[in-house]
Motif scaffolding. Structure first.
Motif, PDB file in Angstrom:
ATOM      1  N   THR A  65       3.285  -8.760  20.328  1.00  0.00           N
ATOM      2  CA  THR A  65       2.741  -9.423  21.505  1.00  0.00           C
ATOM      3  C   THR A  65       3.837  -9.771  22.492  1.00  0.00           C
ATOM      4  O   THR A  65       3.712  -9.554  23.703  1.00  0.00           O
ATOM      5  CB  THR A  65       2.018 -10.710  21.068  1.00  0.00           C
ATOM      6  N   ARG A  66       4.936 -10.322  21.993  1.00  0.00           N
ATOM      7  CA  ARG A  66       6.053 -10.676  22.868  1.00  0.00           C
ATOM      8  C   ARG A  66       6.659  -9.424  23.508  1.00  0.00           C
ATOM      9  O   ARG A  66       7.003  -9.416  24.683  1.00  0.00           O
ATOM     10  CB  ARG A  66       7.125 -11.434  22.083  1.00  0.00           C
ATOM     11  N   ILE A  67       6.784  -8.372  22.724  1.00  0.00           N
ATOM     12  CA  ILE A  67       7.328  -7.126  23.257  1.00  0.00           C
ATOM     13  C   ILE A  67       6.398  -6.562  24.328  1.00  0.00           C
ATOM     14  O   ILE A  67       6.836  -6.129  25.398  1.00  0.00           O
ATOM     15  CB  ILE A  67       7.545  -6.099  22.128  1.00  0.00           C
ATOM     16  N   SER A  78      15.734  -6.046  29.154  1.00  0.00           N
ATOM     17  CA  SER A  78      16.790  -5.851  28.163  1.00  0.00           C
ATOM     18  C   SER A  78      16.341  -6.479  26.850  1.00  0.00           C
ATOM     19  O   SER A  78      15.957  -7.644  26.816  1.00  0.00           O
ATOM     20  CB  SER A  78      18.099  -6.500  28.623  1.00  0.00           C
ATOM     21  N   LEU A  79      16.395  -5.702  25.786  1.00  0.00           N
ATOM     22  CA  LEU A  79      16.065  -6.209  24.455  1.00  0.00           C
ATOM     23  C   LEU A  79      17.336  -6.257  23.623  1.00  0.00           C
ATOM     24  O   LEU A  79      18.095  -5.278  23.573  1.00  0.00           O
ATOM     25  CB  LEU A  79      15.043  -5.319  23.754  1.00  0.00           C
ATOM     26  N   TYR A  80      17.556  -7.376  22.971  1.00  0.00           N
ATOM     27  CA  TYR A  80      18.679  -7.539  22.055  1.00  0.00           C
ATOM     28  C   TYR A  80      18.089  -7.809  20.675  1.00  0.00           C
ATOM     29  O   TYR A  80      17.409  -8.814  20.459  1.00  0.00           O
ATOM     30  CB  TYR A  80      19.573  -8.696  22.507  1.00  0.00           C
ATOM     31  N   LEU A 120       7.634   0.568  24.877  1.00  0.00           N
ATOM     32  CA  LEU A 120       8.686   0.808  25.860  1.00  0.00           C
ATOM     33  C   LEU A 120       8.524   2.136  26.579  1.00  0.00           C
ATOM     34  O   LEU A 120       8.965   2.283  27.726  1.00  0.00           O
ATOM     35  CB  LEU A 120      10.060   0.750  25.172  1.00  0.00           C
ATOM     36  N   LYS A 121       7.889   3.100  25.943  1.00  0.00           N
ATOM     37  CA  LYS A 121       7.773   4.412  26.598  1.00  0.00           C
ATOM     38  C   LYS A 121       6.835   4.374  27.798  1.00  0.00           C
ATOM     39  O   LYS A 121       6.836   5.297  28.614  1.00  0.00           O
ATOM     40  CB  LYS A 121       7.305   5.464  25.591  1.00  0.00           C
TER      41      LYS A 121
END
Length: 402
Positions: A65-67, A78-80, A120-121
């Motif tokens: 959900t957060r993603i 930006s994802l870490y 992400l795609k």
């Protein structure tokens, strides 16, 4: 990609996850204090920045959900990610372990990597950067050494994957710490250069380092592999106050409402409604249809309908919110109940469509009987307007509705 730092807002999502107890291979959360000291604008590459932390999350649907919410933002993302990767032997898929993950519950308690890739795609190429510092369990390490870790075209990927540490030892996210330490010192070189520096500093010798830019040909260490389709599951979005999970914490550093309403005020009403629907879905699944959390998002939708100049829809939603609160046994003189009915009444008064006003009038009258409000004569005002709408010719009815 050229970013106008004066106008573009970016988002950074920090995920630090690892199983609790003996199943842990990495002290994932140890990097968060160092990253938290980095200016948000450095993490996103933009002047305006939103930073969200997920610390030892336990539920893969919550993480997804957060993603998904972050991936829906229009600006740079930006994802870490720091944690540990495991292999699901039944489907032969890589998973990111979460707080409650065990070898036997992997498929239900870990985040499938292809879920991340699928979200992400959908983003515009060149707007997404993923930085990882993960350790691989033995079975996952064998697969990753030969096939790499896929995220798809148009995504910059930098990071480090290390083999499993010796038994009874826990590794640290040294790669991410090296990046954060450089940023905290005031230096901000290009990410490709910073990656090379961190790789030289941290090792180990057999680590797998990823350096894939959307303009470059993928290196063998990060070769692209087919991304399986995401299972048809509807997760749900981030709450305004993150759910309390025993033994774990989740920190949402930014309230989503300002961003949602800013989107609506900018005229992007469909986008604002879509984001709100995600959050409302999360509340419905987590707390139930009659919960205060679900009602909150129902009221947000009602206000967004007002901003979109849809008074009929706004009136319907405010009435639904009022009825939901009454169903929870909130008294008719509760300020939240009165406020919902007053707003429904106001939006009904704003209706320019006589037919819709006639349709919504009776349920509003019914509500007004239960919730008369603090202004005398409210229910009489509804009756008077309804009578006028029913008796006047169509043209004059439209004038009366105005």
């Amino acid at each position: 990609m050229t970013i106008n730092r004066d106008t573009v807002s970016g988002t950074a999502l920090l995920i630090a996850a690892a199983p609790a107890g003996k199943g842990s291979l990495i002290d994932a959360t140890s990097v968060l204090p160092t990253l938290a000291a980095v200016p948000p604008s450095i993490l996103t590459g933009t002047t305006a920045a939103t930073v969200i932390e997920l610390t030892d999350p336990a539920d893969p649907q919550t993480v997804l959900t957060r993603i998904r919410a972050a991936a829906a933002t229009p600006g740079p993302l930006s994802l870490y990610i720091t944690g540990q990767l495991h292999l699901d032997h039944k489907q032969h898929l890589i998973h990111l372990a979460l707080a409650r993950t065990t070898p036997t519950t992997l498929r239900y308690t870990a985040l499938p990597w292809h879920w991340l890739a699928s979200e992400l795609k959908l983003r515009r190429p060149g707007t997404t950067t993923v930085v990882i510092d993960v350790v691989a369990a033995p079975d996952a390490w064998q697969l990753l050494r030969t096939e790499g870790l896929a995220l798809g075209h148009g995504i910059r990927v930098y990071g480090r994957i290390t083999p499993p540490p010796p038994r009874r030892r826990i590794t640290e996210p040294a790669y991410l710490k090296a990046l954060a330490t450089t940023w905290r010192s005031g230096n901000n070189p290009p990410l490709a250069q910073l990656h090379e520096q961190a790789a030289a500093q941290t090792g180990p010798d057999d680590a797998l380092f990823l350096a894939v830019d959307h303009t470059a040909v993928p290196a063998p260490a990060a070769s692209t592999v087919p991304v399986p389709n995401r299972p048809h599951q509807e997760p749900a979005p981030v709450p305004t106050a993150p759910p309390a999970i025993s033994g774990n914490t989740e920190v949402a550093e930014e309230d989503p409402l300002p961003a949602i309403f800013a989107t609506a005020h900018a005229g992007r009403h469909d986008e604002a409604a879509s984001l709100t629907a995600i959050w409302e879905g999360w509340a419905l699944r987590t707390y139930g249809a009659g919960s205060l959390q679900a009602i909150h998002w129902l009221e947000v939708r009602a206000d967004l309908a007002r901003l979109a100049d849809d008074p009929a829809r706004s009136c319907e939603l405010w009435m639904a919110a009022a009825n939901a609160r009454l169903a929870r046994q909130q008294p008719p003189d509760d300020p939240a109940v009165e406020g919902a009915v007053d707003r429904a009444h106001h939006q009904w008064q704003e209706l320019r469509d006589p037919q819709r006003a006639r349709e919504l009038g009776p349920p509003l009258v019914s509500l007004r009987r239960h919730v008369p409000g603090r202004r005398s004569g409210a229910i009489e005002a509804v009756h008077r307007r309804l009578e006028l709408l029913h008796t006047m010719p169509p043209v004059r009815a439209r004038r009366a509705a105005s």
